[in-house]
Design a protein around this motif. Structure first.
Motif, short mmCIF file in Angstrom:
data_model
loop_
_atom_site.label_atom_id
_atom_site.label_comp_id
_atom_site.label_asym_id
_atom_site.label_seq_id
_atom_site.Cartn_x
_atom_site.Cartn_y
_atom_site.Cartn_z
N SER A 28 59.99 26.06 -4.97
CA SER A 28 60.80 25.02 -5.59
C SER A 28 62.29 25.30 -5.44
CB SER A 28 60.45 24.88 -7.07
OG SER A 28 59.13 24.40 -7.21
N SER A 29 63.05 24.23 -5.26
CA SER A 29 64.50 24.35 -5.15
C SER A 29 65.21 23.64 -6.30
CB SER A 29 64.98 23.79 -3.81
OG SER A 29 64.67 22.41 -3.72
N GLY A 30 64.46 23.09 -7.23
CA GLY A 30 65.05 22.39 -8.36
C GLY A 30 65.41 23.33 -9.50
N ALA A 31 66.02 22.74 -10.53
CA ALA A 31 66.40 23.50 -11.72
C ALA A 31 65.35 23.27 -12.80
CB ALA A 31 67.76 23.05 -12.21
N MET A 32 64.67 24.34 -13.21
CA MET A 32 63.67 24.27 -14.27
C MET A 32 64.21 25.00 -15.49
SD MET A 32 61.56 23.95 -11.27
CE MET A 32 62.11 25.40 -10.62
N SER A 33 64.08 24.36 -16.66
CA SER A 33 64.53 25.02 -17.89
C SER A 33 63.46 24.91 -18.96
CB SER A 33 65.86 24.44 -18.37
OG SER A 33 65.70 23.09 -18.76
N PHE A 34 63.35 25.98 -19.72
CA PHE A 34 62.37 26.08 -20.81
C PHE A 34 63.11 26.56 -22.05
CE2 PHE A 34 60.15 26.81 -16.87
CZ PHE A 34 58.93 26.18 -17.02
N ASN A 35 62.76 26.03 -23.21
CA ASN A 35 63.32 26.55 -24.44
C ASN A 35 62.62 27.87 -24.74
OD1 ASN A 35 65.06 26.59 -26.63
ND2 ASN A 35 63.68 25.42 -27.94
N ASP A 36 61.77 27.96 -25.73
CA ASP A 36 61.06 29.19 -26.05
C ASP A 36 59.64 29.11 -25.50
OD1 ASP A 36 63.26 30.15 -27.46
OD2 ASP A 36 62.61 29.16 -29.29
N ILE A 37 59.17 30.19 -24.88
CA ILE A 37 57.83 30.24 -24.31
C ILE A 37 57.01 31.29 -25.04
CG2 ILE A 37 56.47 30.82 -22.26
CD1 ILE A 37 58.83 29.89 -20.56
N LEU A 38 55.79 30.90 -25.45
CA LEU A 38 54.81 31.84 -26.00
C LEU A 38 53.55 31.70 -25.17
CD1 LEU A 38 53.49 33.79 -28.03
CD2 LEU A 38 52.96 31.77 -29.44
N ILE A 39 53.12 32.80 -24.55
CA ILE A 39 51.86 32.85 -23.80
C ILE A 39 51.05 33.96 -24.43
CG2 ILE A 39 50.77 33.21 -21.56
CD1 ILE A 39 53.43 32.27 -20.28
N ALA A 40 49.98 33.60 -25.10
CA ALA A 40 49.16 34.58 -25.82
C ALA A 40 47.70 34.29 -25.56
CB ALA A 40 49.46 34.52 -27.32
N THR A 41 47.11 35.04 -24.65
CA THR A 41 45.75 34.73 -24.26
C THR A 41 44.97 35.99 -23.91
OG1 THR A 41 46.63 32.74 -23.24
CG2 THR A 41 44.38 33.27 -22.75
N PRO A 42 44.19 36.50 -24.83
CA PRO A 42 43.30 37.58 -24.44
C PRO A 42 42.23 37.06 -23.50
CG PRO A 42 43.14 37.08 -26.80
CD PRO A 42 44.13 36.15 -26.21
N ALA A 43 41.75 37.92 -22.64
CA ALA A 43 40.68 37.57 -21.69
C ALA A 43 41.07 36.41 -20.79
CB ALA A 43 39.38 37.26 -22.43
N SER A 44 42.28 36.47 -20.22
CA SER A 44 42.76 35.39 -19.37
C SER A 44 42.40 35.57 -17.91
CB SER A 44 44.28 35.26 -19.51
OG SER A 44 44.91 36.46 -19.08
N GLY A 45 41.59 36.55 -17.59
CA GLY A 45 41.28 36.82 -16.19
C GLY A 45 42.46 37.54 -15.54
N ALA A 46 42.40 37.72 -14.26
CA ALA A 46 43.44 38.47 -13.55
C ALA A 46 44.58 37.55 -13.13
CB ALA A 46 42.83 39.16 -12.34
N PHE A 47 45.25 36.96 -14.12
CA PHE A 47 46.33 36.03 -13.84
C PHE A 47 47.59 36.44 -14.58
CE2 PHE A 47 42.41 33.56 -13.38
CZ PHE A 47 42.56 33.13 -12.08
N ASP A 48 48.75 36.24 -13.93
CA ASP A 48 50.03 36.59 -14.50
C ASP A 48 50.45 35.60 -15.58
OD1 ASP A 48 50.25 38.69 -12.60
OD2 ASP A 48 50.90 37.23 -11.11
N GLY A 49 51.24 36.06 -16.54
CA GLY A 49 51.77 35.16 -17.56
C GLY A 49 52.71 34.13 -16.96
N ILE A 50 53.70 34.60 -16.19
CA ILE A 50 54.64 33.73 -15.48
C ILE A 50 54.72 34.22 -14.05
CG2 ILE A 50 57.03 32.95 -15.27
CD1 ILE A 50 57.29 33.30 -18.31
N ASN A 51 54.57 33.30 -13.09
CA ASN A 51 54.66 33.62 -11.68
C ASN A 51 55.64 32.66 -11.02
OD1 ASN A 51 53.74 34.90 -9.17
ND2 ASN A 51 52.91 32.89 -8.72
N VAL A 52 56.71 33.21 -10.42
CA VAL A 52 57.67 32.41 -9.67
C VAL A 52 57.68 32.95 -8.25
CG1 VAL A 52 60.06 31.62 -9.47
CG2 VAL A 52 59.06 32.01 -11.73
N THR A 53 57.28 32.11 -7.29
CA THR A 53 57.15 32.54 -5.90
C THR A 53 57.87 31.56 -4.97
OG1 THR A 53 54.99 33.51 -6.35
CG2 THR A 53 55.50 33.06 -4.05
#
Length: 117
Positions: A28-53
């Protein structure tokens, strides 16, 4: 968020009981903005909380604060942030990552800027 070149703004984001990345931003080349982020997940599999690629052009992600609990992979992964003068990942407030099975923060193959203040 895939191949975005526009501005996207989110208020508070709470993600519970996920089965993939909490927030996934790719090529992505756009501007993304987030206020407050809460990611709380036990047993979420092998996945990252936040991934920017593959942030390209003027890709900017700005977050007010982020809390990631119990990720079964990494907390935050920044991979291939492009240009040093235009590509940014910024957390302006507190960053809290707890109980990740992998690393808290991973930065790979990047010439762009990552700021945690």
């Amino acid at each position: 968020i895939q191949n975005n070149d526009s501005s996207v703004a989110f208020a508070d984001v709470t993600l519970l009981n996920r089965n993939g990345e909490g927030i996934d931003i790719d090529n992505s080349s756009g501007a993304m903005s987030f206020n407050d982020i809460l990611i709380a997940t036990p047993a979420s599999g092998a996945f990252d909380g936040i991934n920017v690629t593959g942030s390209i052009g003027n890709g900017t992600t700005t977050i007010n604060s982020v809390v990631i609990n119990d990720s079964d992979a990494n907390g935050i992964v920044l991979d291939n942030l492009g240009d040093t003068s235009t590509d940014f990942f910024v957390v302006n407030g507190r960053t809290t990552i707890s109980n990740s099975q992998g690393s808290g923060i991973v930065v790979n193959n990047s010439t762009g800027n990552a700021n945690f203040s």
